[in-house]
Write an enzyme that holds these catalytic residues in place. Structure first.
Site, PDB file in Angstrom:
ATOM      1  N   HIS A 145       0.833  -1.201   0.000  1.00 38.31           N
ATOM      2  CA  HIS A 145       0.000   0.000   0.000  1.00 38.31           C
ATOM      3  C   HIS A 145       0.871   1.256   0.000  1.00 38.31           C
ATOM      4  CE1 HIS A 145      -3.517   2.498   1.336  1.00 38.31           C
ATOM      5  NE2 HIS A 145      -2.533   3.198   1.887  1.00 38.31           N
ATOM      6  N   GLU A 146       1.881   1.274   0.864  1.00 38.45           N
ATOM      7  CA  GLU A 146       2.738   2.452   0.954  1.00 38.45           C
ATOM      8  C   GLU A 146       3.598   2.620  -0.293  1.00 38.45           C
ATOM      9  OE1 GLU A 146       2.461   4.824   3.212  1.00 38.45           O
ATOM     10  OE2 GLU A 146       0.798   3.605   3.932  1.00 38.45           O
ATOM     11  N   HIS A 149       1.745   4.349  -3.050  1.00 33.50           N
ATOM     12  CA  HIS A 149       1.716   5.817  -2.977  1.00 33.50           C
ATOM     13  C   HIS A 149       2.928   6.410  -3.699  1.00 33.50           C
ATOM     14  CE1 HIS A 149      -1.768   6.540  -0.488  1.00 33.50           C
ATOM     15  NE2 HIS A 149      -1.313   5.809   0.514  1.00 33.50           N
ATOM     16  N   GLU A 203      -6.011   6.922  -1.484  1.00 30.87           N
ATOM     17  CA  GLU A 203      -6.106   5.709  -0.676  1.00 30.87           C
ATOM     18  C   GLU A 203      -6.654   4.529  -1.487  1.00 30.87           C
ATOM     19  OE1 GLU A 203      -5.282   5.136   2.984  1.00 30.87           O
ATOM     20  OE2 GLU A 203      -3.991   6.473   1.858  1.00 30.87           O
TER      21      GLU A 203
END
Length: 273
Positions: A145-146, A149, A203
């Protein structure tokens, strides 16, 4: 003469604002999850990466000075091993990403947190692992997820939005005959990474790309769902800073399930290699 100067300033203002629309670009391939959205990126990526590196060095230096950097060798090795599987599959979304100067460190803290700055500068907080009792697949979901980004350059996009707002004020100031100051990009990157939650769009993109990265790295993508359920149980209505409060819990879990199911064949194929 004054009228002419005023017209010139107004013309420059219009041209500056129109130029913003010409900077929209798609930063990543859509992947199996189909993430496609054009972004306004005003600041050169090299400039953002330099600022992120400066910010990262400062955070690591402060943690080291307090004896909080990479204190548990086994935990550090575990996190870096997961990162070593995730980084190569970033090529699915960006051919250049595996060649970034990736760094992964663990900061000793009771905070349930993790983040990835532009250019691949990752920090995982020990509280995230210890308090949630994360499996490797769940930790891969967090890191994926990070990393998403960073791949989507959300930090650069948000910094660009800040610059656009500043430019708008500068344009107004120019029309009014006022001055303007330069932005401190390193401080903005730190602020955006550590303090401000991401938008709903950011997100959702990170959730979807994250499950695909995990699947391609042979981690069960459905671990993102159990991760979020743990977050709900631990944090109640206030998830940690690395996850925005939007979208709502139920809709987020439903979306994760849809996309985890979609990339499950990639996971099964990766396990066979």
């Amino acid at each position: 003469m004054k009228a002419s100067s005023s017209c010139t300033r107004r013309s420059l203002a219009v041209l500056s604002l129109l130029a913003l629309t010409a900077c929209a670009t798609q930063t990543t391939a859509p992947g199996a999850v189909g993430v496609e959205r054009r972004q306004m990126l005003l600041i050169p990526s090299a400039e953002v990466d330099r600022a992120a590196d400066q910010s990262y060095r400062k955070i690591l230096s402060e943690a080291k000075a307090k004896g909080l950097l990479n204190r548990d060798p086994a935990e550090l090795a575990r996190v870096r091993a997961i990162g070593a599987r995730l980084v190569p599959v970033t090529a699915t979304f960006r051919a250049d990403a595996p060649r970034w100067q990736w760094e992964i460190n663990v900061i000793e803290s009771g905070e349930v947190n993790a983040w990835c700055m532009p250019g691949g500068k990752i920090a995982v907080y020990s509280g995230l692992i210890d308090k949630l009792k994360l499996s490797d697949a769940e930790l891969a979901a967090v890191m994926g997820h990070e990393i998403a980004h960073a791949l989507r350059e959300h930090g650069r996009e948000r910094a660009s939005q800040e610059q656009a707002a500043s430019l708008g004020l500068s344009v107004l100031g120019a029309v009014a005959g006022l001055g303007s100051g330069a932005i401190d990009l390193a401080s903005i990157i730190t602020d955006l990474t550590l303090l401000r939650p991401n938008s709903r769009a950011h997100e959702t993109e990170a959730d979807r790309i994250g499950v695909e990265l995990a699947a391609r790295a042979a981690y069960d993508p459905h671990a993102a769902i159990t991760l979020w359920q743990k977050m709900q149980a631990t944090g109640g209505s206030q998830p940690p800073q690395w996850l925005s409060t939007h979208p709502a819990h139920d809709s987020r879990i439903a979306d994760l399930k849809i996309f985890a199911d979609r990339v499950e064949p990639l996971y099964l194929a990766a396990r066979q290699r």
